[in-house]
Design a protein around this motif. Sequence first.
Motif, PDB file in Angstrom:
ATOM      1  N   THR A  32       0.749  -1.101  -0.065  1.00  0.00           N
ATOM      2  CA  THR A  32       0.124   0.227  -0.116  1.00  0.00           C
ATOM      3  C   THR A  32       1.109   1.409  -0.124  1.00  0.00           C
TER       4      THR A  32
ATOM      5  N   LEU B  33      -8.333  -3.499   5.871  1.00  0.00           N
ATOM      6  CA  LEU B  33      -7.724  -3.217   5.081  1.00  0.00           C
ATOM      7  C   LEU B  33      -8.279  -3.951   3.473  1.00  0.00           C
TER       8      LEU B  33
ATOM      9  N   CYS C  79      -7.508  -1.477  -0.040  1.00  0.00           N
ATOM     10  CA  CYS C  79      -7.339  -2.110  -1.147  1.00  0.00           C
ATOM     11  C   CYS C  79      -8.029  -2.068  -1.744  1.00  0.00           C
TER      12      CYS C  79
ATOM     13  N   VAL D   5      -6.639   5.308   0.339  1.00  0.00           N
ATOM     14  CA  VAL D   5      -4.776   3.883   1.001  1.00  0.00           C
ATOM     15  C   VAL D   5      -4.597   5.074   2.239  1.00  0.00           C
TER      16      VAL D   5
ATOM     17  N   ALA E 292      -4.511   3.250   5.218  1.00  0.00           N
ATOM     18  CA  ALA E 292      -3.773   2.545   5.775  1.00  0.00           C
ATOM     19  C   ALA E 292      -3.165   2.386   7.167  1.00  0.00           C
TER      20      ALA E 292
END
Length: 430
Positions: A251, A309, A313, A346, A349
Amino acid sequence: MTPPSVPARQPGRPGDVLLLTVLLAAMAAGPLFNYGVASSSALVIERLGVTSGQLGTVLTVVFGAAAVTSVWLGRLADSLSSRAQMGIIFGGAALALVVGAFSTTLFALYAAAALAGVTQAISNPTTNRIIREVAPPERRIGWIGVKQSGVQLAQLFGGLFFPAAALALGWTGAALGAALVAGVLGVVAWATVPPLPAGSSAAAAHIRHDDGAPRAAEGPAGAGAPTTGRPGGRERLPASVWFFAAIAFLTGLGMQAVNAYLPLFAVETLDQSLVVGGAAAAVSGVIGVFSRIWWGRRMAAGHRPTTLLAAICAGSLLVVAALLAADVSHAPALLWAAAVLHGLTVLGANVVINAGIMDGVPAGQLGDASGTNAMGMYAGFACGPLVMGLLRDHTGDFRLGLLAVGGAYLLGLGVTWLLRRRVDRGRSGV
């Protein structure tokens, strides 16, 4: 004798807001150099007599230095006092800016970049350790979300302060002004953080494995300490840490590639002005501040890190799709959609990853685990702009680079799925 750990603060205790502000500033201090160079790039290029591509390698040095030193500094964070670590963070950030202020060659700026990278490498382990020690358990994840927003606040400060200060005082004056800000914040931080003694995190009472089972903390050597299986008496890190580090790498690669080249994409591909390109990047940063807090609250509400997560993504793949569609159809509106999605997905993340690590490792290993995760993240940060830049120079456009970013996000989704399967097996006893 194992040093006593600091009792968790009670909710609403006076000083919590100031401490959380200091932790946020600790995350923002190191990146001031990155965003200062980026937002003053025209002046720095003229000063050093380099190309824009050569100046871009400065970020590779920053994140490369951070990746190389992250594991060692993470372990150091388990043994140094909190005040000593704050000295490293704010003192290192100020020193990097001072060296950068007087740099007249690219290699001198590389030296400043390396100092900034080391400063950024220790900031996560340090702030994670302090939160683990002093924040009430029910508020830890929320604190992580707030303090991780420091990076985006550095982006906002850099974008507003450096151009104005550089026009008035030159690059040297702007960098020295930012160094002074870092120094003042360092004094406040030293006076604010609890004086956690060296190694105090080893005395935490009960921890959780990556499978969710409670675990007794390590005692002093020779007093029933667990078998480590690692040289030097250190216990092996839980496997989940390495999964999280891999996700952080993938990421981080995509995140920093888009961060570095979104303005140039707007100018070269969509024929927008540099101001518009910079504004698109700023929009991502501002949204990222609130996004990181929101993702942290999702974790605090009980959502599994693998679920979040996976959503991050998947949402990041939409960013790639929007940018590719903007390129093919020459539609500037899709640039703004991509910028918003980038900030929403993102950029959050690392909050989820840090919260997952905090819940999944013994307190005495938190710095080690955070450093391992930071190594993966900064390696991704270093590779992202490099890969995008090389592919851009080779093909003449950003399409192949964007496909590479999409591939990284797909791999991140796969690693997240593998981590979820491993955790589910651990809970079911398989």
